[in-house]
Design an enzyme around this catalytic site. Structure first.
Site, PDB file in Angstrom:
ATOM      1  N   THR A   1       1.397  -0.708   0.363  1.00 49.70           N
ATOM      2  CA  THR A   1       0.113  -0.147   0.690  1.00 49.70           C
ATOM      3  C   THR A   1       0.979   1.463  -0.177  1.00 49.70           C
ATOM      4  OG1 THR A   1      -1.821  -0.808   0.713  1.00 49.70           O
ATOM      5  CG2 THR A   1      -1.230   1.216   1.016  1.00 49.70           C
TER       6      THR A   1
ATOM      7  N   GLN B   1      -4.137  -7.122  -6.372  1.00 50.89           N
ATOM      8  CA  GLN B   1      -4.702  -7.580  -4.972  1.00 50.89           C
ATOM      9  C   GLN B   1      -6.137  -7.657  -5.030  1.00 50.89           C
ATOM     10  OE1 GLN B   1      -3.748  -6.867  -1.185  1.00 50.89           O
ATOM     11  NE2 GLN B   1      -2.547  -8.690  -0.738  1.00 50.89           N
TER      12      GLN B   1
ATOM     13  N   ALA C   1      -5.500 -11.775   3.791  1.00 46.97           N
ATOM     14  CA  ALA C   1      -4.695 -11.726   5.352  1.00 46.97           C
ATOM     15  C   ALA C   1      -4.958 -10.220   6.018  1.00 46.97           C
ATOM     16  CB  ALA C   1      -3.422 -12.177   4.527  1.00 46.97           C
TER      17      ALA C   1
ATOM     18  N   TYR D   1      -8.289  -8.133   7.701  1.00 41.47           N
ATOM     19  CA  TYR D   1      -9.563  -7.360   6.616  1.00 41.47           C
ATOM     20  C   TYR D   1     -10.200  -8.598   6.726  1.00 41.47           C
ATOM     21  CZ  TYR D   1      -5.176  -4.235   5.982  1.00 41.47           C
ATOM     22  OH  TYR D   1      -4.607  -3.368   5.880  1.00 41.47           O
TER      23      TYR D   1
ATOM     24  N   ARG E   1      -3.992 -14.685  -0.611  1.00 44.10           N
ATOM     25  CA  ARG E   1      -2.601 -13.856   0.417  1.00 44.10           C
ATOM     26  C   ARG E   1      -3.499 -14.345   2.129  1.00 44.10           C
ATOM     27  NH1 ARG E   1       1.202  -9.353   2.857  1.00 44.10           N
ATOM     28  NH2 ARG E   1       2.957 -10.000   1.436  1.00 44.10           N
TER      29      ARG E   1
ATOM     30  N   GLY F   1      10.144 -11.285   6.688  1.00 44.50           N
ATOM     31  CA  GLY F   1      11.111 -11.542   6.727  1.00 44.50           C
ATOM     32  C   GLY F   1      12.057 -12.179   6.277  1.00 44.50           C
TER      33      GLY F   1
END
Length: 363
Positions: free
Chosen positions: A25, A102, A180, A183, A230, A299
């Site tokens: 975003t 997405q 995911a 939301y 996702r 990560g």
């Protein structure tokens, strides 16, 4: 043994390498929640598979005006938005890249100032989140939602179906449903929030019903080979809270979706943008249940990504913030070069600064 830089087939989508740009975003859509030339430039900078991503997953784009949660995020529900996104997909394809949209609905993570006629956000329940969102006034606490009535749910699923069709009409290679980060989809999935008493609440099967019906609808609309999802089994994002049994919940979800055999699942391991070991979860068990491609996120550095693909832990790895400051992240990973660091002050909103002005390595 596969390599991070090998080609990969994701359903109907052939990608040139397994470095995926995760959805990010950036709050830079134009009036009407419409993408424009600056957005096309941003994505094109990261699209060449020789230096950038094998696949780009776009920023979250709301399926309806009532699904918006942040200032200046783009939509996928109007002809003008479709035309704006066509600028983006044309620019990506001109560089030889692949891009999926997405599509999302934020549910309760919104503010009345962002929604038509100041309406309340909608969710699985009427409980307000202890979270903030980005509005014209800056970061503000989210507004109290109202619970969707049972007979409203098919209409929301229809919004996802429409968005998937518009995405294909706009030239996208496919779509990813945002299931995911607390939301709307997770607002149905997790019993930490969902206390409904109809067919969309209670048992794991009932709480997963919204997602299963949604994924079935988009697969019917555009074909499963162009669809992804996702998931984030344990993230605490957006005050979603931990499910009482996340392993059982998400194993059920993957088993229920497996017959659809859509192109890929992208899974956020741990806390989104935070610790990977936030909560115990057996991701390998989940992967064994899924019949097509598996993309991991959160990560990953170069060594971890190489190992994940080489060992079969994943088919591809998605990188988020690293792609903001490194439009040529694919090259940097391939050549083991320095990874530039983002400027957090320019993440959200604004223009070219902190968006299209991060330099690539010299040729």
């Amino acid at each position: 043994m596969s390599n991070l830089f090998d080609p990969l087939q994701l359903g109907d989508i052939a990608i040139a390498n397994r470095v995926v740009m995760a959805p990010l975003t950036r709050d830079r859509a134009a009036a009407g929640r419409t993408p424009y030339a600056l957005n096309a430039e941003y994505y094109a900078q990261r699209a060449d598979p020789r230096t950038g991503a094998g696949l780009i997953i776009s920023e979250g784009t709301q399926v309806d005006a009532l699904g918006q949660g942040y200032l200046d995020t783009p939509g996928m529900y109007s002809p003008e938005q479709r035309a704006g996104w066509k600028l983006v997909t044309d620019a990506v394809h001109a560089k030889g890249g692949k891009i999926v949209a997405q599509i999302w609905h934020v549910g309760r993570i919104s503010h009345t100032s962002l929604l038509p006629e100041g309406q309340a956000p909608v969710s699985s329940v009427a409980r307000v989140a202890k979270s903030k969102t980005f509005t014209q006034a800056g970061f503000e606490p989210v507004s109290a939602p109202r619970a969707l009535a049972t007979d409203e749910i098919p209409g929301v699923i229809a919004q996802f179906r429409r968005a998937a069709r518009l995405a294909i009409d706009a030239g996208f290679d496919g779509i990813e449903v945002h299931g995911a980060n607390g939301y709307l989809v997770e607002q149905f999935l997790r019993d930490s929030l969902n206390d409904r008493t109809d067919g969309y609440g209670g048992s794991i099967e009932n709480r997963a019903r919204f997602l299963v019906e949604l994924m079935t609808a988009v697969c019917e609309e555009i074909g499963p080979g162009r669809v992804g999802l996702r998931l984030s089994p344990v993230t605490p994002a957006n005050d979603i809270g931990q499910d009482s049994d996340p392993q059982a919940l998400f194993e059920h979800v993957v088993r229920a979706l497996a017959p659809l055999k859509f192109a890929f699942i992208e899974v956020v391991e741990g806390s989104t943008g935070g610790p990977r070991d936030f909560a115990p979860f057996d991701y390998a068990a989940l992967r064994k249940l899924w019949p097509t491609a598996w993309i991991v996120n959160n990560g990953y550095d170069r060594a971890m990504a190489l190992a994940a693909v080489a060992t079969g832990q994943a088919d591809a790895v998605s990188f988020g913030k690293a792609f903001i400051a490194n439009p040529d992240l694919g090259r940097r990973l391939r050549e083991d070069r320095e990874i530039a660091v983002i400027d957090p002050k320019t993440l959200y909103g604004g223009g070219a600064e902190g968006y299209t002005d991060y330099p690539a390595l010299p040729a």
